[in-house]
Each structure stands twice: as C-alpha cells, then as structure tokens.
Design a protein around this motif. Structure first.
Motif, PDB file in Angstrom:
ATOM      1  N   SER A  35       0.851  -1.189   0.000  1.00 52.88           N
ATOM      2  CA  SER A  35       0.000   0.000   0.000  1.00 52.88           C
ATOM      3  C   SER A  35       0.889   1.242   0.000  1.00 52.88           C
ATOM      4  O   SER A  35       2.045   1.196   0.443  1.00 52.88           O
ATOM      5  CB  SER A  35      -0.933   0.034   1.218  1.00 52.88           C
ATOM      6  OG  SER A  35      -0.241   0.455   2.371  1.00 52.88           O
ATOM      7  N   ARG A  36       0.348   2.333  -0.512  1.00 55.85           N
ATOM      8  CA  ARG A  36       1.100   3.585  -0.588  1.00 55.85           C
ATOM      9  C   ARG A  36       1.517   4.054   0.794  1.00 55.85           C
ATOM     10  O   ARG A  36       2.677   4.384   1.028  1.00 55.85           O
ATOM     11  CB  ARG A  36       0.257   4.654  -1.272  1.00 55.85           C
ATOM     12  CG  ARG A  36       0.939   6.012  -1.296  1.00 55.85           C
ATOM     13  CD  ARG A  36       0.041   7.080  -1.830  1.00 55.85           C
ATOM     14  NE  ARG A  36      -0.364   6.710  -3.169  1.00 55.85           N
ATOM     15  CZ  ARG A  36      -0.808   7.560  -4.059  1.00 55.85           C
ATOM     16  NH1 ARG A  36      -0.910   8.830  -3.764  1.00 55.85           N
ATOM     17  NH2 ARG A  36      -1.169   7.164  -5.257  1.00 55.85           N
ATOM     18  N   ASP A  37       0.575   4.089   1.726  1.00 55.38           N
ATOM     19  CA  ASP A  37       0.880   4.581   3.074  1.00 55.38           C
ATOM     20  C   ASP A  37       1.932   3.724   3.767  1.00 55.38           C
ATOM     21  O   ASP A  37       2.839   4.239   4.409  1.00 55.38           O
ATOM     22  CB  ASP A  37      -0.387   4.651   3.930  1.00 55.38           C
ATOM     23  CG  ASP A  37      -1.340   5.744   3.467  1.00 55.38           C
ATOM     24  OD1 ASP A  37      -0.886   6.682   2.777  1.00 55.38           O
ATOM     25  OD2 ASP A  37      -2.535   5.663   3.792  1.00 55.38           O
ATOM     26  N   ALA A  38       1.806   2.417   3.647  1.00 54.39           N
ATOM     27  CA  ALA A  38       2.761   1.521   4.299  1.00 54.39           C
ATOM     28  C   ALA A  38       4.156   1.682   3.704  1.00 54.39           C
ATOM     29  O   ALA A  38       5.150   1.677   4.435  1.00 54.39           O
ATOM     30  CB  ALA A  38       2.299   0.073   4.174  1.00 54.39           C
ATOM     31  N   SER A  39       4.256   1.850   2.399  1.00 51.27           N
ATOM     32  CA  SER A  39       5.558   2.026   1.742  1.00 51.27           C
ATOM     33  C   SER A  39       6.226   3.311   2.208  1.00 51.27           C
ATOM     34  O   SER A  39       7.434   3.353   2.421  1.00 51.27           O
ATOM     35  CB  SER A  39       5.395   2.072   0.228  1.00 51.27           C
ATOM     36  OG  SER A  39       4.910   0.853  -0.250  1.00 51.27           O
ATOM     37  N   ARG A  40       5.428   4.350   2.359  1.00 55.87           N
ATOM     38  CA  ARG A  40       5.982   5.632   2.808  1.00 55.87           C
ATOM     39  C   ARG A  40       6.373   5.584   4.281  1.00 55.87           C
ATOM     40  O   ARG A  40       7.340   6.209   4.691  1.00 55.87           O
ATOM     41  CB  ARG A  40       4.986   6.750   2.545  1.00 55.87           C
ATOM     42  CG  ARG A  40       4.844   7.036   1.068  1.00 55.87           C
ATOM     43  CD  ARG A  40       3.867   8.130   0.785  1.00 55.87           C
ATOM     44  NE  ARG A  40       3.825   8.396  -0.655  1.00 55.87           N
ATOM     45  CZ  ARG A  40       3.047   9.309  -1.193  1.00 55.87           C
ATOM     46  NH1 ARG A  40       2.264  10.046  -0.440  1.00 55.87           N
ATOM     47  NH2 ARG A  40       3.056   9.491  -2.491  1.00 55.87           N
ATOM     48  N   LYS A  41       5.612   4.830   5.066  1.00 53.36           N
ATOM     49  CA  LYS A  41       5.943   4.687   6.488  1.00 53.36           C
ATOM     50  C   LYS A  41       7.227   3.877   6.640  1.00 53.36           C
ATOM     51  O   LYS A  41       8.106   4.207   7.425  1.00 53.36           O
ATOM     52  CB  LYS A  41       4.794   3.999   7.221  1.00 53.36           C
ATOM     53  CG  LYS A  41       5.069   3.769   8.683  1.00 53.36           C
ATOM     54  CD  LYS A  41       3.932   3.025   9.352  1.00 53.36           C
ATOM     55  CE  LYS A  41       4.287   2.716  10.795  1.00 53.36           C
ATOM     56  NZ  LYS A  41       3.325   1.809  11.404  1.00 53.36           N
ATOM     57  N   GLY A  42       7.321   2.803   5.879  1.00 55.77           N
ATOM     58  CA  GLY A  42       8.507   1.962   5.920  1.00 55.77           C
ATOM     59  C   GLY A  42       8.472   0.933   7.023  1.00 55.77           C
ATOM     60  O   GLY A  42       7.444   0.643   7.610  1.00 55.77           O
ATOM     61  N   GLY A  43       9.661   0.398   7.304  1.00 56.32           N
ATOM     62  CA  GLY A  43       9.774  -0.658   8.295  1.00 56.32           C
ATOM     63  C   GLY A  43      10.749  -0.296   9.383  1.00 56.32           C
ATOM     64  O   GLY A  43      10.867   0.866   9.764  1.00 56.32           O
TER      65      GLY A  43
END
Length: 90
Positions: A35-43
């Motif tokens: 998802s866009r939001d998860a990718s931007r948040k990262g790990g």
C-alpha cells in the motif's frame, strides 16, 4: 498511476510481496510494500519510499544492492531499477 500499475506493481508482486505484504507468511523487517501509506511509512530501518527523493528512498537503495540486497534471489535488471527511479522521482 498507469506507469505504476504497468511497470512497478508487477515487480513488487513478483519479487517483494512474499516477504513484504499483508499476506506474507512471515513479514520481514516490519516492511509492507502493498500500500502507498505503508511504503511511505517503511519498516524497521525507515521510509521505503520518499516521494521525489530517490536518494532517501530505502527501497531504491535495496534494489541497487547498496544498503541491502533485495530481492535476495538476485539483482533486478538496470531497466527495472531505472523504472523505480523514475517512479519515485515523479
């Protein structure tokens, strides 16, 4: 969006989602790329995607085999890496 759907998402599905999606059997690095939001948040190590800033985008560093070596099965082609660079820049 069309560029993403044709050139980026298929690579993510084929090479990344097994370990980095909500459907992953075992999520690696607490990184979701589905998802866009998860990718931007990262790990665990920070934002995977920083829109407009390829140097700060950890996903790009990983597929270039700079900080990490992703996918671990083998480096993606220069053409695919260039697509990711364009996508992040745009």
């Amino acid at each position: 969006m069309d560029f993403f759907e044709k050139r980026i998402r298929p690579v993510l599905v084929e090479h990344c989602y097994k370990c980095h999606s909500a459907g992953a059997e075992k999520l690696q690095g607490k990184l979701l790329l589905d998802s866009r939001d998860a990718s931007r948040k990262g790990g665990e190590t920070g934002a995977a995607i920083v829109p407009g800033d390829s140097d700060a985008s950890l996903l790009l560093k990983a597929i270039r085999y700079e900080d990490f070596e992703m996918p671990p099965s083998g480096k993606l082609s220069a053409e695919v890496i260039a697509d990711f660079e364009k996508w992040i820049k745009d």
